[in-house]
Design a protein around this motif. Structure first.
Motif, short mmCIF file in Angstrom:
data_model
loop_
_atom_site.label_atom_id
_atom_site.label_comp_id
_atom_site.label_asym_id
_atom_site.label_seq_id
_atom_site.Cartn_x
_atom_site.Cartn_y
_atom_site.Cartn_z
N THR A 668 0.84 -1.21 0.00
CA THR A 668 0.00 0.00 0.00
C THR A 668 0.87 1.25 0.00
N CYS A 669 1.91 1.26 0.84
CA CYS A 669 2.82 2.42 0.87
C CYS A 669 3.52 2.61 -0.47
N LEU A 670 3.95 1.50 -1.07
CA LEU A 670 4.61 1.59 -2.37
C LEU A 670 3.67 2.18 -3.41
N ASN A 671 2.45 1.75 -3.39
CA ASN A 671 1.43 2.26 -4.32
C ASN A 671 1.23 3.76 -4.13
N GLU A 687 7.39 3.38 -11.79
CA GLU A 687 7.13 2.02 -12.31
C GLU A 687 7.67 0.92 -11.42
N PRO A 688 8.93 0.98 -10.94
CA PRO A 688 9.40 -0.13 -10.11
C PRO A 688 8.63 -0.26 -8.79
N LEU A 689 8.13 0.86 -8.28
CA LEU A 689 7.32 0.79 -7.05
C LEU A 689 5.99 0.08 -7.32
N TYR A 690 5.35 0.43 -8.44
CA TYR A 690 4.11 -0.26 -8.83
C TYR A 690 4.36 -1.76 -9.00
N GLN A 691 5.44 -2.09 -9.70
CA GLN A 691 5.74 -3.50 -9.99
C GLN A 691 6.00 -4.26 -8.69
N LEU A 712 -3.06 -3.44 -10.19
CA LEU A 712 -3.17 -3.55 -11.65
C LEU A 712 -3.69 -2.25 -12.25
N ASN A 713 -4.70 -1.69 -11.64
CA ASN A 713 -5.30 -0.45 -12.13
C ASN A 713 -4.28 0.69 -12.14
#
Length: 808
Positions: A668-671, A687-691, A712-713
């Motif tokens: 959640t924090c990364l997102n 991008e790397p945080l989302y991944q 994903l969204n």
């Protein structure tokens, strides 16, 4: 008959065919009725319709149903054949009865033959509560069921049918007048929630003064201190002059919440579509638009102490009457009538009426001399304040003490009050406080649990206290008050004991309690600091239990508890309570305020919750990370990006250390941090945080968990921003599938996903797919009356324009 001309009344005649097929023309009841209505029909005043009007080739059922929907009145020719007709019972009567309730349509039964009129039951369709079984006895017939038309002479028959025609003419005259009705019916709007005070006394000069001010300036205000009788005088004015207005609307204006709630209720009464809107601006605008478009109304704004709350509502409403009650001494351009204490004789009469010692019709001069002297003495001691006199009378009535005894008690307790607690705050009359103390002591003697309930209510927002705050939170409200949760009879008895002295009001429809602010002040003054702190801690524990999770489907319930949660938050901050429970209440309250875009109110609560958790749990506790996330989210929404990143970074570091690198809360924090970078167009950092977030959730959670759909969204959104449409689309599709499976096809998160996909399809030029997804998203949002409805509708309309502009 679908046209609705103001000077013409559509009338539906409901009858059984066999009652109009007699060889004897005098027994053809439909024809007889139409004959009486003929003069009104020739003058185009009444248009009577029956199934005889259906032309050859028309779909008779559809034609009847169309007419039923548009009719303003109905005549029922009731007989055994009428009652036996399944079509009448199942197709015609349900529509007529629904219209009578929803639109005020008039129904006139005429008994033409002996039948079981009053004994017959039928089902009335109620979409909210389900079908309701009613009796025909609830409808007033033109003639008694015991004397049907066929038992009377022809002369008497004609007389009754003539009365029916005259009744329809009266309906026409009412519906053609400027009076507003609920739906299309003839009833005027009366939105006054309070019953007329049977003990109201005096104020004749003020009532005349306010009438003159309204006629001259269209606006006026009752001003004065609390308890002086402003609301009761406004109420009396409304009842005395109700025939001078077509609409009287009562709105509580003490806070933005009560103002919005009462405007929403008013909009609901008028069946305005906006009455179910979540945004207060829509409700506000709908009510004001209606007021601007109608005439002959009186708007009463009660407890409008903060005039800034009502300025935008009353600006531009110049042609009708607006009456305020307010403690404000400066009302600008609004004429002000200062409500002062009652004259001695009027006060004495009010006291004796309330004590039920004299009747309403007894003037002061007819009161026995001894009672005059005693009641005047009490009136002077209470300084002529109506609320004080009302409560003194209630005490005398309940205890049956005489006036001399009451005066002694008052003087004794008044001296003790000054000695023990000193003067009350400015504007709080000591006599009122003393009277309330006397009543409170009586309650303590009669019912300790009632006294505890009154103490608890002293710590709450005084208006619309939800009863479930007490019943569902009773476990933490102490050994005396706590058992109320398991015993409805005890709760009712406690409330009833308090209501004897007018210290508490109860609304059975809304399941709420109301307590006067001065009563609260007196009770709080009677409690030492340690006891007050104990009640605040109990309130905090109760609020933690009852305040719902902050999500869209709980918004109505959150709204119900919000004033109490805010009051609880203020107590927590005033006493500087340091506990995780207090931090949770602050956080929940702030989170709901944030969801409703009330950012200024939310911020200090978020900050205080963070400070408490840091002090109590330590700076590296996971709850501190949650507080940091919420506060950062608030700043992110406000566009304060410089303040957001360090909060997100700190929350991430805490969770990684406390929970490990692969915990879903870390994801959640990364997102959150990635969303910030994406907003700042730092795509390489995002991008790397989302991944990483997606990898954590796919490993730690079920593959169809909603957190995976969020990941994903968000990642798809990043790819869409970068123009990587081929990579974004399958991620959006997978997220949509997860949402639909986990939440169902009508959840707002599903609509969010559909909306995202639609926007992606627009970017790709796939207009047909985009149109379909926009339509699906709109259908969900509109059904829920979701705030996103407006934005998705605009995007959809932009798409349609784009499609039109690109047509060859």
């Amino acid at each position: 008959m679908s046209e609705t001309i103001p000077s013409r009344l559509p009338v539906f005649v409901c009858y059984a065919h066999t009652d109009n097929e007699s060889p004897d023309s005098s027994n053809r009841w439909l024809d007889r009725l139409l004959e009486q209505l003929a003069p009104l029909a020739i003058q185009d005043q009444v248009c009577a319709w029956s199934d005889k009007n259906i032309e050859t080739g028309q779909a008779w059922h559809d034609r009847i149903q169309q007419t039923l929907e548009s009719t303003k009145a109905a005549v029922l020719l009731v007989s055994p054949a009428f009652l036996a007709s399944s079509y009448i019972r199942n197709s015609e009567l349900p529509v007529l009865l629904k219209n009578a309730k929803d639109r005020g349509m008039v129904i006139l039964p005429v008994i033409i033959r002996h039948c079981l009129f009053t004994e017959t039951m039928f089902k009335y369709p109620d979409p909210v509560n389900g079908p309701e079984e009613l009796s025909f006895a609830t409808l007033q017939s033109a003639n008694p069921p015991t004397t049907p038309l066929n038992s009377l002479s022809e002369h008497e028959q004609d007389k009754i049918l003539l009365e029916v025609a005259q009744s329809l003419l009266k309906v026409l005259q009412k519906s053609s007048s400027p009076k507003m009705s609920i739906g299309n019916g003839p009833q005027p709007v009366w939105n006054v929630p309070l019953e007329r005070n049977p003990f109201f006394t005096g104020r004749e000069d003020i009532l005349c003064e306010i009438r003159k001010a309204l006629l001259a300036s269209r606006r006026a205000a009752f001003s004065g201190l609390e308890g002086i009788g402003k609301t009761q005088t406004a109420l009396e004015y409304a009842y005395r002059h109700k025939d001078h207005y077509d609409y009287i609307i009562w709105v509580r204006a003490e806070t933005q919440e009560t103002l919005t709630a009462d405007l929403a209720q008013f909009a609901s009464l008028l069946n305005l579509r906006e009455c179910r809107a979540q945004e207060k601006q829509k409700i506000f605008k709908a009510a004001k638009d209606w007021l601007q478009q109608h005439e002959k109304w009186l708007l009463i704004l009660d407890n409008a102490d903060d005039l800034t709350l009502i300025q935008h509502l009353i600006i531009g409403l110049e042609s009708n009457h607006i009456l305020l009650t307010t403690t404000a001494q400066a009302t600008g351009t609004i004429p002000e009538i200062n409500v002062k204490k009652l004259p001695d004789e009027a006060g004495a009469v009010l006291l004796l009426r309330r004590a039920k010692i004299i009747t309403r019709d007894t003037p002061f001069q007819k009161i026995p001399k001894e009672l005059q002297i005693q009641s005047l003495a009490i009136t002077r001691e209470l300084d002529g304040l109506p609320l004080a006199l009302d409560q003194a009378g209630a005490y005398i009535d309940e205890t049956q003490c005489d006036l001399t005894e009451y005066l002694k008690l008052y003087r004794k307790h008044g001296i003790e009050l000054f000695k023990e607690r000193g003067h009350l705050a400015p504007g709080h009359p000591v006599p009122v406080a003393t009277t309330w103390v006397l009543s409170f002591q009586k309650i303590e003697q009669a019912s300790p649990v009632a006294a505890e309930l009154l103490k608890f209510c002293a710590f709450l927002h005084p208006d619309a206290i939800p009863e479930e705050l007490i019943t569902e939170g009773a476990e933490v409200l102490g050994p005396v008050l706590g058992p109320l949760a398991q015993n409805t009879l005890s709760f009712n008895k406690a409330v009833g004991e308090i209501r004897k002295y007018s210290l508490l009001q109860r609304d059975m429809q809304t399941k709420t309690l109301n307590i006067h602010r001065l009563v609260q002040a007196v009770i709080l003054k009677s409690l030492d600091d340690e006891t007050q702190r104990q009640w605040v801690e109990r309130l905090m524990q109760a609020m933690k239990r009852v305040f719902p999770a902050v999500k869209f489907e709980n918004w109505l319930k959150c709204d119900r508890f919000l004033p109490q949660a805010q009051k609880c938050a203020s107590w927590i901050m005033n006493y500087n309570l340091q506990s995780p429970e207090g931090a949770r209440v602050l956080n929940q309250t702030a989170h709901y305020l944030y969801e409703r875009a009330r950012y200024i109110e939310a911020e200090p609560l978020y900050q205080q919750a963070l400070r408490i958790d840091e002090n109590v749990l330590g700076p590296n506790h996971p709850d501190v990370a949650q507080n940091l996330n919420h506060l950062a989210e608030l700043y992110y929404t406000q566009g304060n990006y410089a303040e957001v990143e360090p909060l997100y970074q700190r929350a991430l570091a805490i969770r990684e250390q406390a929970l490990g690198l692969t915990h879903p809360d870390v994801a959640t924090c990364l997102n959150n941090l990635a969303e910030l970078y994406r907003t700042e167009r730092k795509y390489t950092e995002a991008e790397p945080l989302y991944q990483r977030a997606l990898g954590i959730d796919e490993t730690a959670l079920e593959p169809n968990h909603c957190n995976v759909a969020i990941d994903l969204n968000n990642l798809a959104g990043l790819y869409g921003d970068q123009g990587k449409y081929a990579e974004a689309e399958p991620l959006y599709q997978r997220a949509l599938t997860i949402y639909e499976k986990a939440l169902g096809s009508k959840h707002p998160d599903v609509a969010n996903s559909l909306h995202s996909l639609a926007r992606l399809y627009v970017k790709q030029g796939k207009y047909a797919e985009a149109e379909s997804f926009y339509q699906r998203a709109m259908a969900i949002y509109e059904r829920l009356e979701h705030p996103n409805t407006k934005s998705v509708r605009k995007n959809y309309e932009d798409l349609l324009k784009k499609m039109d502009s690109e047509k060859p």
